[in-house]
Design a protein around this motif. Structure first.
Motif, PDB file in Angstrom:
ATOM      1  N   ASP A   1       0.832  -1.202   0.000  1.00  0.00           N
ATOM      2  CA  ASP A   1       0.000   0.000   0.000  1.00  0.00           C
ATOM      3  C   ASP A   1       0.868   1.254   0.000  1.00  0.00           C
ATOM      4  O   ASP A   1       0.563   2.229  -0.699  1.00  0.00           O
ATOM      5  N   THR A   2       1.952   1.227   0.739  1.00  0.00           N
ATOM      6  CA  THR A   2       2.883   2.360   0.757  1.00  0.00           C
ATOM      7  C   THR A   2       3.492   2.586  -0.622  1.00  0.00           C
ATOM      8  O   THR A   2       3.607   3.722  -1.098  1.00  0.00           O
ATOM      9  N   ALA A   3       3.867   1.484  -1.292  1.00  0.00           N
ATOM     10  CA  ALA A   3       4.457   1.591  -2.625  1.00  0.00           C
ATOM     11  C   ALA A   3       3.451   2.136  -3.633  1.00  0.00           C
ATOM     12  O   ALA A   3       3.788   2.994  -4.469  1.00  0.00           O
ATOM     13  N   LEU A   4       2.202   1.680  -3.562  1.00  0.00           N
ATOM     14  CA  LEU A   4       1.177   2.160  -4.492  1.00  0.00           C
ATOM     15  C   LEU A   4       0.828   3.619  -4.230  1.00  0.00           C
ATOM     16  O   LEU A   4       0.531   4.367  -5.169  1.00  0.00           O
ATOM     17  N   THR A   5       0.868   4.025  -2.970  1.00  0.00           N
ATOM     18  CA  THR A   5       0.650   5.437  -2.640  1.00  0.00           C
ATOM     19  C   THR A   5       1.760   6.296  -3.234  1.00  0.00           C
ATOM     20  O   THR A   5       1.507   7.383  -3.775  1.00  0.00           O
ATOM     21  N   ARG A   6       2.978   5.806  -3.157  1.00  0.00           N
ATOM     22  CA  ARG A   6       4.101   6.516  -3.785  1.00  0.00           C
ATOM     23  C   ARG A   6       3.883   6.658  -5.294  1.00  0.00           C
ATOM     24  O   ARG A   6       4.109   7.729  -5.860  1.00  0.00           O
ATOM     25  N   LEU A   7       3.447   5.588  -5.939  1.00  0.00           N
ATOM     26  CA  LEU A   7       3.180   5.642  -7.379  1.00  0.00           C
ATOM     27  C   LEU A   7       2.166   6.736  -7.692  1.00  0.00           C
ATOM     28  O   LEU A   7       2.349   7.520  -8.643  1.00  0.00           O
ATOM     29  N   GLU A   8       1.110   6.813  -6.923  1.00  0.00           N
ATOM     30  CA  GLU A   8       0.057   7.785  -7.190  1.00  0.00           C
ATOM     31  C   GLU A   8       0.495   9.218  -6.898  1.00  0.00           C
ATOM     32  O   GLU A   8       0.118  10.135  -7.618  1.00  0.00           O
ATOM     33  N   GLU A   9       1.293   9.401  -5.881  1.00  0.00           N
ATOM     34  CA  GLU A   9       1.584  10.758  -5.413  1.00  0.00           C
ATOM     35  C   GLU A   9       2.842  11.367  -6.009  1.00  0.00           C
ATOM     36  O   GLU A   9       2.989  12.594  -6.016  1.00  0.00           O
ATOM     37  N   ASP A  10       3.757  10.561  -6.510  1.00  0.00           N
ATOM     38  CA  ASP A  10       5.012  11.085  -7.053  1.00  0.00           C
ATOM     39  C   ASP A  10       4.784  11.564  -8.487  1.00  0.00           C
ATOM     40  O   ASP A  10       4.509  10.758  -9.386  1.00  0.00           O
ATOM     41  N   PRO A  11       4.892  12.866  -8.759  1.00  0.00           N
ATOM     42  CA  PRO A  11       4.631  13.378 -10.104  1.00  0.00           C
ATOM     43  C   PRO A  11       5.642  12.912 -11.141  1.00  0.00           C
ATOM     44  O   PRO A  11       5.397  13.049 -12.345  1.00  0.00           O
ATOM     45  N   CYS A  12       6.760  12.378 -10.696  1.00  0.00           N
ATOM     46  CA  CYS A  12       7.771  11.892 -11.642  1.00  0.00           C
ATOM     47  C   CYS A  12       7.495  10.456 -12.111  1.00  0.00           C
ATOM     48  O   CYS A  12       8.174   9.969 -13.015  1.00  0.00           O
ATOM     49  N   LEU A  13       6.515   9.801 -11.511  1.00  0.00           N
ATOM     50  CA  LEU A  13       6.209   8.418 -11.867  1.00  0.00           C
ATOM     51  C   LEU A  13       4.991   8.360 -12.776  1.00  0.00           C
ATOM     52  O   LEU A  13       3.980   9.009 -12.520  1.00  0.00           O
ATOM     53  N   ASP A  14       5.099   7.567 -13.850  1.00  0.00           N
ATOM     54  CA  ASP A  14       4.026   7.453 -14.837  1.00  0.00           C
ATOM     55  C   ASP A  14       3.292   6.122 -14.780  1.00  0.00           C
ATOM     56  O   ASP A  14       2.077   6.062 -14.972  1.00  0.00           O
ATOM     57  N   VAL A  15       4.033   5.040 -14.551  1.00  0.00           N
ATOM     58  CA  VAL A  15       3.482   3.680 -14.670  1.00  0.00           C
ATOM     59  C   VAL A  15       4.063   2.816 -13.564  1.00  0.00           C
ATOM     60  O   VAL A  15       5.236   2.963 -13.197  1.00  0.00           O
ATOM     61  N   GLY A  16       3.246   1.898 -13.045  1.00  0.00           N
ATOM     62  CA  GLY A  16       3.722   0.931 -12.076  1.00  0.00           C
ATOM     63  C   GLY A  16       3.723  -0.468 -12.656  1.00  0.00           C
ATOM     64  O   GLY A  16       2.910  -0.804 -13.515  1.00  0.00           O
ATOM     65  N   ILE A  17       4.655  -1.283 -12.201  1.00  0.00           N
ATOM     66  CA  ILE A  17       4.706  -2.699 -12.560  1.00  0.00           C
ATOM     67  C   ILE A  17       4.741  -3.499 -11.266  1.00  0.00           C
ATOM     68  O   ILE A  17       5.551  -3.220 -10.371  1.00  0.00           O
ATOM     69  N   LEU A  18       3.876  -4.483 -11.167  1.00  0.00           N
ATOM     70  CA  LEU A  18       3.808  -5.348  -9.993  1.00  0.00           C
ATOM     71  C   LEU A  18       4.285  -6.734 -10.373  1.00  0.00           C
ATOM     72  O   LEU A  18       3.790  -7.323 -11.349  1.00  0.00           O
ATOM     73  N   THR A  19       5.253  -7.281  -9.626  1.00  0.00           N
ATOM     74  CA  THR A  19       5.756  -8.619  -9.909  1.00  0.00           C
ATOM     75  C   THR A  19       6.121  -9.296  -8.591  1.00  0.00           C
ATOM     76  O   THR A  19       5.938  -8.716  -7.517  1.00  0.00           O
ATOM     77  N   GLY A  20       6.620 -10.523  -8.669  1.00  0.00           N
ATOM     78  CA  GLY A  20       6.986 -11.268  -7.474  1.00  0.00           C
ATOM     79  C   GLY A  20       8.406 -11.793  -7.551  1.00  0.00           C
ATOM     80  O   GLY A  20       8.931 -12.042  -8.643  1.00  0.00           O
TER      81      GLY A  20
END
Length: 256
Positions: A39-58
């Motif tokens: 959840d912390t990582a996804l919040t960072r993705l949403e709030e950081d204006p320098c980030l455009d796309v997220g990738i989730l893997t294991g």
């Protein structure tokens, strides 16, 4: 970041946040610590204006085996506020999120993938919703999303019998965007991320919001919901730049 953290983040390319579930000894099963870290990582993705796309893997050759059943009696379902399992399954993120699946994407792990916008998968990967075999329900999107993503009777067989679905079959049904050799799902996800990044950020965000807000609505209601979102886009600097770049046969210089 400690190598033992339940979730690792990195920026393998500018503007791309890679979120790696990091409990390989249990096929990245979700306990409460992993859920909050994700959840912390996804919040960072949403709030950081320098980030455009997220990738989730294991990590460790598997995507995710779902909720940690050993932790479940003490911790309960690892939901995060109103955002669902691991802060994702009921969230409404603006930015595109891609699942890069190797190995098992099972139960809640499959539900995480279903909550993403795009899926790449190795041809050795597989998906399953075995909750009924554990006396549970695929309540974080499995029973809601899957019947609309693949043929109804195939989805019901998975939900009611716990039958797995191979990645090649998932690709044949349109659930997987790109099927890759083993070990190459992440590279395919990075390629998709790069393609998304070549386009106008505001157009991408609004397009995703329209899809989220209008699913299941009749056409008239859907247009009523869409219009306040889409109409302002046509008057933006990026809309003018896109049209001008097309006319001048050059790549657009988007305003960020």
């Amino acid at each position: 970041m400690d190598s033992h953290d339940p979730v690792r983040t990195a920026e393998p390319r500018p503007g791309v946040l890679l979120v790696t579930l990091n409990r390989p000894h249990v096929r990245n099963a979700i306990d409460r610590a992993l859920a909050h870290a994700m959840d912390t990582a996804l919040t960072r993705l949403e709030e950081d204006p320098c980030l455009d796309v997220g990738i989730l893997t294991g990590a460790g050759g598997h995507f995710c085996s779902g909720m940690d059943l050993k932790a479940f009696p003490a911790e309960g379902v690892p939901l995060v506020a109103d955002r669902g399992l691991a802060g994702l399954t009921r969230a409404r993120g603006r930015k595109p999120l891609i699942a890069a699946v190797e190995g098992a994407a099972v139960a809640g792990g499959f539900e995480l993938a279903l909550a993403c916008d795009l899926i790449t998968a190795a041809d050795t990967a597989f998906f399953a919703l075995p909750e009924v075999a554990r006396g549970l329900i695929a309540a974080e999107g499995g029973a809601i999303r899957l019947p609309g993503r693949i043929p109804y009777h195939v989805a019901m067989e998975m939900l009611l019998t716990a039958a797995p679905l191979t990645a090649p079959d998932a690709a044949r049904y349109g659930l997987v965007n790109h099927l890759t050799p083993q070990g190459e799902a992440l590279e395919a996800a990075l390629t998709l991320a790069e393609r998304i990044q070549t386009h106008s950020r505001d157009a991408v965000h609004i397009t995703k919001q329209i899809v989220q807000d209008t699913r299941g609505l009749d056409d008239h209601t859907a247009y009523t919901v869409q219009n306040p979102l889409s109409t302002p886009v046509f008057t933006t600097t990026n809309a003018t730049e896109g049209a001008t770049a097309f006319t001048e046969k050059r790549p657009p210089a988007w305003h960020r």
